[in-house]
Design an enzyme around this catalytic site. Structure first.
Site, PDB file in Angstrom:
ATOM      1  N   ASP A 125       0.803  -1.218   0.000  1.00 38.68           N
ATOM      2  CA  ASP A 125       0.000   0.000   0.000  1.00 38.68           C
ATOM      3  C   ASP A 125       0.839   1.274   0.000  1.00 38.68           C
ATOM      4  OD1 ASP A 125      -2.429  -1.270  -0.239  1.00 38.68           O
ATOM      5  OD2 ASP A 125      -2.593  -1.628   1.914  1.00 38.68           O
ATOM      6  N   SER A 176      -5.190  -8.036  10.859  1.00 34.98           N
ATOM      7  CA  SER A 176      -5.174  -6.737  10.200  1.00 34.98           C
ATOM      8  C   SER A 176      -6.203  -6.808   9.084  1.00 34.98           C
ATOM      9  CB  SER A 176      -3.780  -6.463   9.641  1.00 34.98           C
ATOM     10  OG  SER A 176      -3.870  -5.477   8.629  1.00 34.98           O
TER      11      SER A 176
HETATM   12  N1  ARG Z   1      -2.712  -8.128   0.122  1.00 37.14           N
HETATM   13  C1  ARG Z   1      -3.627  -7.125  -0.246  1.00 37.14           C
HETATM   14  C2  ARG Z   1      -3.037  -6.158  -1.214  1.00 37.14           C
HETATM   15  O1  ARG Z   1      -1.847  -6.015  -1.251  1.00 37.14           O
HETATM   16  C3  ARG Z   1      -4.238  -6.401   0.927  1.00 37.14           C
HETATM   17  C4  ARG Z   1      -3.291  -5.570   1.748  1.00 37.14           C
HETATM   18  C5  ARG Z   1      -3.900  -4.973   3.003  1.00 37.14           C
HETATM   19  N2  ARG Z   1      -4.342  -6.016   3.885  1.00 37.14           N
HETATM   20  C6  ARG Z   1      -4.717  -5.870   5.155  1.00 37.14           C
HETATM   21  N3  ARG Z   1      -5.181  -6.928   5.743  1.00 37.14           N
HETATM   22  N4  ARG Z   1      -4.650  -4.754   5.776  1.00 37.14           N
HETATM   23  O2  ARG Z   1      -3.710  -5.497  -1.946  1.00 37.14           O
END
Ligand code: ARG
Length: 401
Positions: A125, A177
């Site tokens: 992210d 999370s």
């Molecule tokens: N793996 C996913 C992505 O990179 C989600 C990332 C955020 N996941 C989370 N549980 N906060 O798009």
């Protein structure tokens, strides 16, 4: 020196709450504009304004981005058939460029000089946010406190929050999370970090387990126009309402649970589970309608585009000439993707009951094995003679027969 003004992508969770105070201290009493985007998440959107202000933000903005998210992001991804590594419908990944763009817009309107986000240093992210910032507002400075601040644990952050009277929510923190929006929920951490551990029931936020799903299936009729879903069970509705409704029906039938090891942008493999009932149903239905309506070479070629498109979304390069170029291709392919798909949702599974389209390329008179057959059987002999001629010649030369 005049005060800095920082636009912060605010979620109201512990990290971004602590961050408001931390940024003000570090940047000489900087003013913080906390910005939250509504992408259809159910949790954590109450009392955000009072919380942000009580935590020290000078301004709070809550932006309803749901319609834009559906029409400009989700539908493009659906039409492209974008599933990362063939599985993940990209809910989190699709939301990031939109949140980043909204943050940039607020920052520019408020004369901010810096942008801050609460992403960690080992995830995707941060890449998606910062690559979007770089393409939309390269002159703004970017701050990623989680990559540099002194806190090494959640406990340390809580201690800091208590010390500075930062309101932290009293509800017990989930061991996972979780990132949520209308296109799906991403869940990681806790026991899920062991890829051999089956996801515990409490990890799932919206779906019923297939075992507990009703014994009678739900049947849904989904209508598409040029690749975009426009009606459910004969009723025209907005994209947003259609997704909300399909999430409900799908979740009740245990549809849309995914468990995957994925390749992150930053070079590691991670294990994440997803709940994406509407996305699962719509991708399935859309692809079935394409089987009926796309000319063979377009249908087969588009698979490569789907993969490239998914990688663009996942890797954070949404605002790129490559994505808009692929959009042009995809839009052209979707002209005949109009029609109806009927599906059965039952105990976690999605099966096809039927499909039709005014642009159907399925010709019953050609396909049938009955008297009604109009296919020219005699023409097949000449076709095969020429079609196989190259291989026949090759074989004669190389085997000498
Ligand atoms: N793996 C996913 C992505 O990179 C989600 C990332 C955020 N996941 C989370 N549980 N906060 O798009």
């Amino acid at each position: 020196m005049s005060k800095e003004k920082i636009a912060l992508a605010y979620s109201g969770g512990l990290d971004t709450s602590v961050m408001i105070k931390w940024l003000k201290d570090k940047y000489n009493g900087a003013e913080i504009v906390a910005v939250t985007g509504n992408l259809g998440q159910q949790k954590e959107i109450e009392n955000l304004e009072s919380k942000a202000i009580a935590t020290g933000a000078s301004k709070f903005q809550f932006l309803d981005l749901r319609k834009e998210f559906v029409e400009e992001y989700i539908w493009r991804a659906l039409k492209a058939g974008a599933l990362y590594e063939d599985v993940y419908p990209l809910a989190t990944a699709l939301g990031r460029p939109l949140l980043a763009k909204a943050l940039v817009d607020s920052a520019l309107a408020e004369d901010c000089t810096m942008l801050a986000h609460g992403c960690t240093g080992k995830g995707n992210d941060q890449v998606r946010f910062e690559v979007t910032f770089a393409s939309l507002a390269p002159h703004l400075k970017v701050l990623a406190p989680l990559r540099e601040w002194e806190f090494t644990s959640r406990e340390a952050e809580i201690a800091y929050a208590l010390e500075h009277n930062i309101p932290v929510s009293a509800t017990k923190k989930s061991p996972y999370s979780i990132d949520e929006n209308i296109w799906g929920i991403s869940i990681e951490c806790g026991v899920l970090e062991d890829p051999m551990v089956a996801p515990p029931e409490d990890a799932y936020q919206i779906t019923t387990s297939p075992e507990n799903a009703p014994n009678t299936p739900s049947v849904v009729d989904i209508e598409f126009e040029q690749g975009v879903p426009v009606a459910l069970d004969g009723k025209k509705m907005s994209g947003l309402d259609l997704i909300i409704r399909l999430n409900e029906i799908g979740a009740a039938n245990g549809v849309g649970r995914l468990d995957m090891i994925e390749n992150r942008v930053v070079g590691i493999k991670s294990r994440e589970i997803y709940e994406a009932p509407a996305a699962t149903i719509l991708h399935f239905a859309h692809r079935e309608l394409e089987r009926l309506t796309l000319e063979k070479s377009v249908f087969q070629y588009k698979k490569n585009i789907s993969q490239d498109y998914a990688n663009i979304i996942y890797n954070g390069t949404w605002f790129s000439p490559m994505r808009t170029a692929l959009d042009a291709f995809v839009t052209e392919t979707q002209k005949p993707v109009t029609g109806l798909v009927r599906l059965k949702l039952y105990k976690g599974g999605v099966t096809l009951l039927g499909r039709n389209s005014p642009y159907s390329l399925y010709n019953e008179e050609l396909a049938t094995y009955t008297e009604a057959d109009t296919f020219n059987h005699k023409a097949a002999a000449g076709f095969i003679h020429l079609y196989g001629l190259g291989l026949k010649t090759f074989s004669q030369v190389h085997s000498g027969k």
